[in-house]
Scaffold this motif. Structure first.
Motif: not given
Length: 195
Positions: A39-41, A53-56, A32-35
């Protein structure tokens, strides 16, 4: 913030959460990436970073939210009744049913977190949440050292929840609570009873 802004924040966070969980189901957390989330959202990266701040940070936030909800339900566990009557009383069974219903209501999240695409540390976080609740709720002298008694309860609950989720939750929450009560009818009473 006005009400309209609050609703926008809630809606945006919901879109991020939904996209994140879908991507985890498809590819696993590692991929999973932020990008991919943005895109999906259908949001910008800047919008994502306004919230996380990030996916974590997103993963930790979602896990914390679910575990806080679990704490709210478990805080009403009638440990005093369990000390005298075990799980034979209706109140502990009702409280267990509430826990299993909460897990069922959030089954997508719980199932995803414990499978190979999820967070390997989630079961540990779940165990620690249950351990903290029990540790804060039990007082007095016990038949066995408290740390062992807590490990027994935590181990039983996390194992059963994991198996129930992996097995497709074939039993209703009420059925699971009754099943647990029948298996361990007198165990809590014997473990929690003062010397």
């Amino acid at each position: 913030m006005d009400k309209k802004s609050d609703l926008r924040v809630i809606r945006t966070r919901h879109m991020i959460k939904t996209a994140f969980l879908e991507l985890m189901e498809e590819a696993g957390f590692a991929k999973v990436t932020v990008e991919g989330i943005t895109k999906k959202a259908f949001i910008s990266r800047n919008t994502f970073y306004l919230h996380y701040t990030d996916k974590y940070d997103l993963l930790n936030s979602l896990e914390e939210e679910v575990l806080i909800g679990l704490k709210e339900i478990v805080k009403d566990m009638p440990f005093e009744i369990m000390k005298s009557k075990g799980l034979a009383d209706g109140k502990p069974i009702s409280a267990l049913t509430g826990v299993y219903r909460y897990v069922s209501d959030n089954s997508r999240f719980f199932s995803l977190m414990i499978n190979e695409n999820g967070d390997p540390s989630f079961l540990h976080k779940l165990s620690e949440t249950i351990r903290t609740i029990i540790n804060n709720s039990i007082e007095g002298e016990l038949r066995i050292p408290q740390r062992y008694m807590i490990d027994i309860i935590v181990g039983i609950q996390t194992s059963i929840l994991g198996e129930w989720l992996r097995g497709g939750m074939k039993e209703a929450p009420e059925e699971l609570a009754v099943l647990i009560a029948s298996i361990f009818e007198s165990a809590p009473k014997n473990l929690l009873k003062s010397l």
